[in-house]
Design an enzyme around this catalytic site. Sequence first.
Site, PDB file in Angstrom:
ATOM      1  N   THR A  58     -24.850 -55.750  -0.773  1.00 15.95           N
ATOM      2  CA  THR A  58     -24.200 -54.424  -0.323  1.00 15.95           C
ATOM      3  C   THR A  58     -22.709 -54.509  -0.242  1.00 15.95           C
ATOM      4  OG1 THR A  58     -23.903 -56.278   1.896  1.00 15.95           O
ATOM      5  CG2 THR A  58     -26.116 -55.233   1.797  1.00 15.95           C
ATOM      6  N   HIS A  90     -20.797 -55.717   2.030  1.00 18.52           N
ATOM      7  CA  HIS A  90     -20.322 -56.985   2.756  1.00 18.52           C
ATOM      8  C   HIS A  90     -19.179 -57.670   1.942  1.00 18.52           C
ATOM      9  CE1 HIS A  90     -20.843 -61.062   4.960  1.00 18.52           C
ATOM     10  NE2 HIS A  90     -20.496 -59.817   5.910  1.00 18.52           N
TER      11      HIS A  90
HETATM   12  O1  LIG Z   1     -21.833 -63.329   2.906  1.00 22.24           O
HETATM   13  N1  LIG Z   1     -21.238 -63.862   2.121  1.00 22.24           N
HETATM   14  C1  LIG Z   1     -20.328 -64.790   2.391  1.00 22.24           C
HETATM   15  C2  LIG Z   1     -19.963 -65.000   3.432  1.00 22.24           C
HETATM   16  N2  LIG Z   1     -20.182 -64.613   4.502  1.00 22.24           N
HETATM   17  C3  LIG Z   1     -20.122 -65.266   5.880  1.00 22.24           C
HETATM   18  C4  LIG Z   1     -18.701 -64.711   6.662  1.00 22.24           C
HETATM   19  O2  LIG Z   1     -17.577 -65.343   5.782  1.00 22.24           O
HETATM   20  C5  LIG Z   1     -18.505 -65.033   8.109  1.00 22.24           C
HETATM   21  O3  LIG Z   1     -18.616 -66.448   8.159  1.00 22.24           O
HETATM   22  C6  LIG Z   1     -19.754 -64.465   8.942  1.00 22.24           C
HETATM   23  O4  LIG Z   1     -19.730 -63.083   8.668  1.00 22.24           O
HETATM   24  C7  LIG Z   1     -19.312 -64.665  10.444  1.00 22.24           C
HETATM   25  O5  LIG Z   1     -18.168 -64.316  10.721  1.00 22.24           O
HETATM   26  N3  LIG Z   1     -18.716 -66.045   3.612  1.00 22.24           N
HETATM   27  C8  LIG Z   1     -18.422 -66.666   2.585  1.00 22.24           C
HETATM   28  O6  LIG Z   1     -17.398 -67.570   2.496  1.00 22.24           O
HETATM   29  N4  LIG Z   1     -18.855 -66.540   1.092  1.00 22.24           N
HETATM   30  C9  LIG Z   1     -19.881 -65.642   1.080  1.00 22.24           C
HETATM   31  O7  LIG Z   1     -20.439 -65.103   0.011  1.00 22.24           O
END
Ligand SMILES: O=Nc1c(NC[C@H](O)[C@H](O)[C@H](O)CO)[nH]c(=O)[nH]c1=O
Length: 152
Positions: free
Chosen positions: A84, A86
């Site tokens: 995605t 994201h």
């Molecule tokens: O999705 N992938 C990743 C990720 N998602 C979590 C985000 O940083 C956060 O902690 C949550 O959305 C909660 O706020 N965080 C990372 O460090 N690396 C990734 O690759």
Amino acid sequence: MVCSKLRIGILHARWNKTIIDNLVKGAVEKLKLLNVSEENIIIESVPGSFELPFGTKKFVDKYEKLGKPLDAVIPIGVLIKGSTMHFEYICDSVTHQLMRLNFDLGLPVIFGVLTCLTDEQAEARAGLIEGKMHNHGEDWGAAAVEMSVKFE
Ligand SMILES: O=Nc1c(NC[C@H](O)[C@H](O)[C@H](O)CO)[nH]c(=O)[nH]c1=O
């Protein structure tokens, strides 16, 4: 300022733990090589890279209030592209906010976030693939020391 007196904070995310652990190890080893005392290397963590900007501010404020101000901070995170958008949104916002913190906090905030398209890219940049790239954590440790003492 003598390097042994520097106090350097490392704030790492907990996503992609194996890669993170090696990046942190590389940064710590470089800091020690540059004569930063082990007790002056302060390591804390946050859930993910998205929490690095706010976590960095809270981290710096905490040690300021303790009377043990940091001379630089190295936020470390590993973002790996999924299926995605994201990844793009977190990379962009985290990068801009960490850059801004240099000026808001008035101390070096080193960019220690890997923004990779594949696991292999991240592993190579953490020195986990023999003969491929080097551990970027070492670069971040060196940058933290240089920026702490430069322009003194
Ligand atoms: O999705 N992938 C990743 C990720 N998602 C979590 C985000 O940083 C956060 O902690 C949550 O959305 C909660 O706020 N965080 C990372 O460090 N690396 C990734 O690759």
